[in-house]
Motif scaffolding. Structure first.
Motif, mmCIF file in Angstrom:
data_model
loop_
_atom_site.group_PDB
_atom_site.id
_atom_site.type_symbol
_atom_site.label_atom_id
_atom_site.label_comp_id
_atom_site.label_asym_id
_atom_site.label_seq_id
_atom_site.Cartn_x
_atom_site.Cartn_y
_atom_site.Cartn_z
ATOM 1 N N MET A 32 26.930 39.200 38.202
ATOM 2 C CA MET A 32 25.874 39.678 37.316
ATOM 3 C C MET A 32 24.987 40.703 38.024
ATOM 4 N N GLU A 33 24.721 40.488 39.313
ATOM 5 C CA GLU A 33 23.929 41.464 40.069
ATOM 6 C C GLU A 33 24.660 42.801 40.185
ATOM 7 N N ALA A 34 25.989 42.775 40.122
ATOM 8 C CA ALA A 34 26.785 44.005 40.171
ATOM 9 C C ALA A 34 26.914 44.638 38.788
ATOM 10 N N GLY A 35 26.311 44.020 37.784
ATOM 11 C CA GLY A 35 26.318 44.587 36.436
ATOM 12 C C GLY A 35 27.431 44.092 35.534
ATOM 13 N N CYS A 36 28.143 43.065 35.973
ATOM 14 C CA CYS A 36 29.246 42.521 35.178
ATOM 15 C C CYS A 36 28.751 41.541 34.127
ATOM 16 N N GLU A 37 29.505 41.464 33.047
ATOM 17 C CA GLU A 37 29.349 40.385 32.072
ATOM 18 C C GLU A 37 30.329 39.312 32.529
ATOM 19 N N VAL A 38 29.908 38.047 32.514
ATOM 20 C CA VAL A 38 30.754 36.973 33.029
ATOM 21 C C VAL A 38 31.041 35.961 31.932
ATOM 22 N N ILE A 39 32.319 35.624 31.797
ATOM 23 C CA ILE A 39 32.723 34.520 30.928
ATOM 24 C C ILE A 39 33.233 33.434 31.870
ATOM 25 N N LEU A 40 32.517 32.321 31.923
ATOM 26 C CA LEU A 40 32.864 31.224 32.827
ATOM 27 C C LEU A 40 33.737 30.200 32.114
ATOM 28 N N ALA A 41 34.815 29.812 32.787
ATOM 29 C CA ALA A 41 35.680 28.736 32.305
ATOM 30 C C ALA A 41 35.875 27.765 33.463
ATOM 31 N N MET A 42 35.462 26.531 33.272
ATOM 32 C CA MET A 42 35.543 25.543 34.348
ATOM 33 C C MET A 42 36.734 24.604 34.192
ATOM 34 N N ARG A 43 37.430 24.715 33.052
ATOM 35 C CA ARG A 43 38.610 23.877 32.803
ATOM 36 C C ARG A 43 39.775 24.758 32.376
ATOM 37 N N LEU A 44 40.976 24.285 32.644
ATOM 38 C CA LEU A 44 42.183 25.052 32.337
ATOM 39 C C LEU A 44 42.285 25.392 30.855
ATOM 40 N N ASP A 45 42.021 24.441 29.959
ATOM 41 C CA ASP A 45 42.165 24.713 28.525
ATOM 42 C C ASP A 45 41.230 25.835 28.075
ATOM 43 N N ARG A 46 40.005 25.818 28.559
ATOM 44 C CA ARG A 46 39.044 26.881 28.206
ATOM 45 C C ARG A 46 39.484 28.223 28.808
ATOM 46 N N ALA A 47 39.959 28.191 30.054
ATOM 47 C CA ALA A 47 40.414 29.414 30.713
ATOM 48 C C ALA A 47 41.573 30.041 29.938
ATOM 49 N N LEU A 48 42.505 29.225 29.484
ATOM 50 C CA LEU A 48 43.638 29.722 28.707
ATOM 51 C C LEU A 48 43.181 30.324 27.382
ATOM 52 N N GLU A 49 42.244 29.663 26.737
ATOM 53 C CA GLU A 49 41.711 30.153 25.466
ATOM 54 C C GLU A 49 41.093 31.539 25.650
ATOM 55 N N VAL A 50 40.269 31.694 26.675
ATOM 56 C CA VAL A 50 39.617 32.980 26.938
ATOM 57 C C VAL A 50 40.657 34.028 27.344
ATOM 58 N N ALA A 51 41.581 33.646 28.217
ATOM 59 C CA ALA A 51 42.603 34.584 28.692
ATOM 60 C C ALA A 51 43.447 35.119 27.545
ATOM 61 N N ARG A 52 43.684 34.296 26.544
ATOM 62 C CA ARG A 52 44.521 34.705 25.405
ATOM 63 C C ARG A 52 43.784 35.611 24.427
ATOM 64 N N SER A 53 42.467 35.406 24.267
ATOM 65 C CA SER A 53 41.797 36.040 23.139
ATOM 66 C C SER A 53 40.627 36.967 23.470
ATOM 67 N N ALA A 54 39.985 36.804 24.604
ATOM 68 C CA ALA A 54 38.774 37.585 24.883
ATOM 69 C C ALA A 54 39.109 38.981 25.398
ATOM 70 N N GLU A 55 38.209 39.905 25.134
ATOM 71 C CA GLU A 55 38.318 41.258 25.687
ATOM 72 C C GLU A 55 37.725 41.200 27.092
ATOM 73 N N ILE A 56 38.588 41.154 28.094
ATOM 74 C CA ILE A 56 38.134 41.085 29.481
ATOM 75 C C ILE A 56 38.778 42.216 30.279
ATOM 76 N N SER A 71 45.519 27.476 38.227
ATOM 77 C CA SER A 71 45.242 28.597 37.327
ATOM 78 C C SER A 71 46.473 29.472 37.087
ATOM 79 N N PHE A 72 47.643 29.060 37.574
ATOM 80 C CA PHE A 72 48.848 29.880 37.381
ATOM 81 C C PHE A 72 49.185 30.136 35.903
ATOM 82 N N PRO A 73 48.996 29.156 34.995
ATOM 83 C CA PRO A 73 49.238 29.465 33.574
ATOM 84 C C PRO A 73 48.298 30.563 33.049
ATOM 85 N N VAL A 74 47.083 30.600 33.562
ATOM 86 C CA VAL A 74 46.129 31.646 33.161
ATOM 87 C C VAL A 74 46.614 32.995 33.693
#
Length: 125
Positions: A32-56, A71-74
């Motif tokens: 955030m100090e570098a100016g990034c927007e951060v989407i945090l995922a602390m569990r595999l299911d949430r990480a997969l959901e974000v990886a599949r659908s979010a604009e990152i 995190s290999f599936p992500v």
């Protein structure tokens, strides 16, 4: 970090996959100090959901997510989408799945400048 680096990260959306609260808070603050927007995922299911659908723009993936999960599936989903990622591990390149042997790895605990430099390089490729 250079001013060019700061500009390179400004406004970028980063998926941060990290299961340890203190580590995720540190990484989130650095990003955030570098100016990034951060989407945090602390569990595999949430990480997969974000990886599949979010604009990152890129992702930081803790290799071991607890309870035997990795995190290999992500990484697979991100690879299919063409989204660059960096593995973050306390074990360095040890334990990285052979399919991702060429993926960048940042060793934990990491220095903010090294983490940001790795992100800059990842986004530049």
């Amino acid at each position: 970090m250079t001013m060019n680096g700061a500009a390179a990260l400004e406004g970028k959306t980063v998926l941060l996959v990290e299961d340890e609260s203190l580590v995720s808070m540190l990484a989130e603050e650095i990003l955030m100090e570098a100016g990034c927007e951060v989407i945090l995922a602390m569990r595999l299911d949430r990480a997969l959901e974000v990886a599949r659908s979010a604009e990152i723009d890129c992702a930081l993936l803790d290799v071991n997510l607890g309870n035997g999960a990795t995190s290999f599936p992500v990484a697979q989903v991100l690879s299919e989408r063409g989204v660059p990622f960096i593995f973050v591990s306390g074990y360095g390149t040890h334990g990285i799945d052979g399919a991702y042997a060429n993926a960048p790895v940042v060793q934990k605990p990491y220095r903010p400048d090294l983490l940001l430099s790795a992100l800059e390089a990842c986004l530049a490729d």
